[in-house]
Design a protein around this motif. Sequence first.
Motif, PDB file in Angstrom:
ATOM      1  N   SER A   1     -24.298  29.409 -82.988  1.00  0.00           N
ATOM      2  CA  SER A   1     -24.756  29.029 -81.654  1.00  0.00           C
ATOM      3  C   SER A   1     -23.956  27.854 -81.122  1.00  0.00           C
ATOM      4  O   SER A   1     -23.270  27.152 -81.879  1.00  0.00           O
TER       5      SER A   1
ATOM      6  N   ASP B   1     -25.387  25.219 -80.046  1.00  0.00           N
ATOM      7  CA  ASP B   1     -26.045  24.029 -80.593  1.00  0.00           C
ATOM      8  C   ASP B   1     -25.333  23.559 -81.857  1.00  0.00           C
ATOM      9  O   ASP B   1     -25.049  22.359 -82.023  1.00  0.00           O
TER      10      ASP B   1
ATOM     11  N   GLU C   1     -28.173  20.057 -75.163  1.00  0.00           N
ATOM     12  CA  GLU C   1     -29.236  20.080 -74.165  1.00  0.00           C
ATOM     13  C   GLU C   1     -28.776  20.720 -72.866  1.00  0.00           C
ATOM     14  O   GLU C   1     -29.473  21.559 -72.274  1.00  0.00           O
TER      15      GLU C   1
ATOM     16  N   ARG D   1     -28.195  24.498 -73.207  1.00  0.00           N
ATOM     17  CA  ARG D   1     -29.469  25.227 -73.182  1.00  0.00           C
ATOM     18  C   ARG D   1     -29.996  25.334 -71.757  1.00  0.00           C
ATOM     19  O   ARG D   1     -30.528  26.380 -71.352  1.00  0.00           O
ATOM     20  N   ALA D   2     -29.851  24.247 -70.988  1.00  0.00           N
ATOM     21  CA  ALA D   2     -30.314  24.269 -69.596  1.00  0.00           C
ATOM     22  C   ALA D   2     -29.513  25.269 -68.766  1.00  0.00           C
ATOM     23  O   ALA D   2     -30.070  25.963 -67.896  1.00  0.00           O
TER      24      ALA D   2
ATOM     25  N   ALA E   1     -28.144  27.972 -69.961  1.00  0.00           N
ATOM     26  CA  ALA E   1     -28.632  29.289 -70.385  1.00  0.00           C
ATOM     27  C   ALA E   1     -29.939  29.634 -69.684  1.00  0.00           C
ATOM     28  O   ALA E   1     -30.166  30.783 -69.284  1.00  0.00           O
ATOM     29  N   ASN E   2     -30.815  28.643 -69.502  1.00  0.00           N
ATOM     30  CA  ASN E   2     -32.071  28.879 -68.794  1.00  0.00           C
ATOM     31  C   ASN E   2     -31.826  29.206 -67.324  1.00  0.00           C
ATOM     32  O   ASN E   2     -32.486  30.090 -66.756  1.00  0.00           O
ATOM     33  N   LEU E   3     -30.886  28.483 -66.698  1.00  0.00           N
ATOM     34  CA  LEU E   3     -30.523  28.788 -65.308  1.00  0.00           C
ATOM     35  C   LEU E   3     -30.034  30.223 -65.187  1.00  0.00           C
ATOM     36  O   LEU E   3     -30.399  30.948 -64.256  1.00  0.00           O
ATOM     37  N   SER E   4     -29.197  30.612 -66.137  1.00  0.00           N
ATOM     38  CA  SER E   4     -28.656  31.969 -66.125  1.00  0.00           C
ATOM     39  C   SER E   4     -29.766  33.001 -66.297  1.00  0.00           C
ATOM     40  O   SER E   4     -29.824  34.002 -65.567  1.00  0.00           O
ATOM     41  N   GLY E   5     -30.668  32.758 -67.250  1.00  0.00           N
ATOM     42  CA  GLY E   5     -31.743  33.701 -67.504  1.00  0.00           C
ATOM     43  C   GLY E   5     -32.691  33.829 -66.331  1.00  0.00           C
ATOM     44  O   GLY E   5     -33.107  34.941 -65.960  1.00  0.00           O
ATOM     45  N   ASP E   6     -33.041  32.689 -65.715  1.00  0.00           N
ATOM     46  CA  ASP E   6     -33.984  32.701 -64.593  1.00  0.00           C
ATOM     47  C   ASP E   6     -33.403  33.371 -63.355  1.00  0.00           C
ATOM     48  O   ASP E   6     -34.121  34.008 -62.587  1.00  0.00           O
ATOM     49  N   SER E   7     -32.091  33.212 -63.150  1.00  0.00           N
ATOM     50  CA  SER E   7     -31.457  33.730 -61.938  1.00  0.00           C
ATOM     51  C   SER E   7     -30.884  35.133 -62.110  1.00  0.00           C
ATOM     52  O   SER E   7     -30.599  35.824 -61.124  1.00  0.00           O
TER      53      SER E   7
END
Length: 501
Positions: free
Chosen positions: A244, A246, A366, A369-370, A372-378
Motif C-alpha cells: 500500500s 501507507d 494521511e 488516504r484523503a 482515495a476518499n475523494l476519488s471514491g466519493d466522486s
Amino acid sequence: MTSATATGRGSSADTGAGISAVAEVARRLVPADGVITERSRLRTYECDGLAHYRVTPALVVIPEDADQLAAIVRACADHQVPYVARGAGTGLSGGALPHADGVLIVTSRMRSIIEVRPEDQRAVVEPGVINLDVTRAATPHGYYYAPDPSSQQICSIGGNVAENSGGAHCLKYGFTTNHVLGADFVTAQGETVALGGDAPDSPGYDLLGAVVGSEGTLGIVTSVTVRLVRLPEEVRTILVGFESTDHAGAATSAIIAAGIVPAAIEMMDALAIEAAEAAVRCNYPAGAGAVLVIELDGAAIEVEQEYADVERLCHENGAFELRLAIDPADRALIWKGRKSAFAAVGRISPDYIVQDGVIPRTALPEVLRAIANLSGDSGVRVANVFHAGDGNLHPLVLFDDAVEGAGEAAAKVSGAILDLCIEHGGSITGEHGVGMDKSKYMPRMYTDEDLDTMQLVRCAFDPQNISNPGKVFPTPRLCGEVPGRRKGAHPLQEAGLAEVF
C-alpha cells in the motif's frame, strides 16, 4: 475543454494595428518561416502541455538569436502589444498559453550550447536548449546538469528557468534556481541586461532570484549560465514493492529520518503502475499497491552503507520485494516506468488533469488516504505518481471529456486535492507553476497584502503589463494602482475580463 481569453487592450482596430506593426518588424529580422500569421498554423501553438486551455495567438514569431528577440519585445512595448514567451511547450499549468490579441515569442530555434567550462563547473546555453542535451554535452568532461524534469528529453532550459522546474533528483540536488548562476535577460521594454554572473552569489539585489520561477511575467531570458555537478563515483537504483501507499510513505519517512538523503525517492500507486505497464512494460513488482524508486549516489563507500540501511528500513516498513538495478539498461528500465507515467495514463483514460501540490513528507499517508476518499466519493479515478522524498504530489485526475459533466467533476476533485495540500501546511505548486490553471487558488495561500507585494514586483519590471499578462494572479492589478483592498469593482471585472476569487 476551456477556451481562455486573456485581458484585452483598446479597440480591435488598435489591436490589429499593433499586431501588424510588430509583424512588420519581425519580417525584417526573422526568416520568413519564423513569422506565422495563418490561422491554421497559429493553432499549432494554442496550448502548452495543459491542453485543457486553448487560445489562438494573433501572431507567432520564432527568433533565431537574442538581438532578434529583443527587437521584437521592443516593438511590442512600443505598440503596447502583449506577448508570451514559449519554449518547448511542455508546461503543465497554462503558463505559455498565448494571448488572443498578442504575440507568441517562441525560443525553440535558440538552441546553442555556447560553452561548457569543466574547469569551473559551468555551462552557458541559450533558452531553447533541451534539458538533457546539457548533460550530454557535459558528460564527456565528467559532469552533468542535475535538474531533471520527467520531460527532460524534450523540455527546454528557458522554460525550466521560467517555472523553476525540479525533477526526480531535486530531493538531493535542488531545483533550477539552485543551478542557475546568471542570465542575459530581455526586459519588458526590450532592453537586454545581465543578471547574476559566474559567482555563486552576486552582489546587490537578487534580481536573478526574482526572475527564476516568475513564469515569464517579468521578461525573457536569452542565455543562461548553469552550474554543472560532477558525475558520482557510484549510483544504485532500487525498485521496492509495497502492499500500500501507507507502507511506502512510512518507508520514505523512515529513510529521511535516519539521516539518509537519497538522490531520489519516487512513488507510484497501483493505478499509475497499471498505466506504466500498459505503456512501457516496465516489469514492476506484480500485485504492488505502491512502488518506490530510490536512487543513491555519491562516494562508493557511502552508497554501500546507505544501501544497507535503505534495504533494512524498507523491509521494516512492509516491503515485499526489493530489486537492485544490475546494469545501466536495468536502471533505465526502472526509471522508464516512472518517467513515462504522465503520458502513460493515456492508456487507461482518454483525458486527465496533472496536478502539482506539495505537502509535508510526514503527511503522505494521511493525504493519500484523503485523496482515495475523494476519488471514491466522486467516482473520479486518481492515479498518484510523485516525488515522495520532498512531498511533491502529482495526482493524475482521470476523466472522459466526451461524457457530459466529467470534466467539471474532475476539475472539482483536482481543486479539492489542492485544498488538502493547503490544509496540511503545503503549497498549490511544487514545480509546474501557477500559470492560468491555478491562479484562482492563490488567495487561499496568500493574503491580499502578499499578492499586492508580488504584483508591485511585477509592475517594477513590467509597468505596461505586457509580459505574459493574465497569469499567476487571480485578478490582474493595473500598474500604478494603490495597493490595498479595492473599493468597488475593478474596471476589468466590470468588463467581464477578470474575476475576484
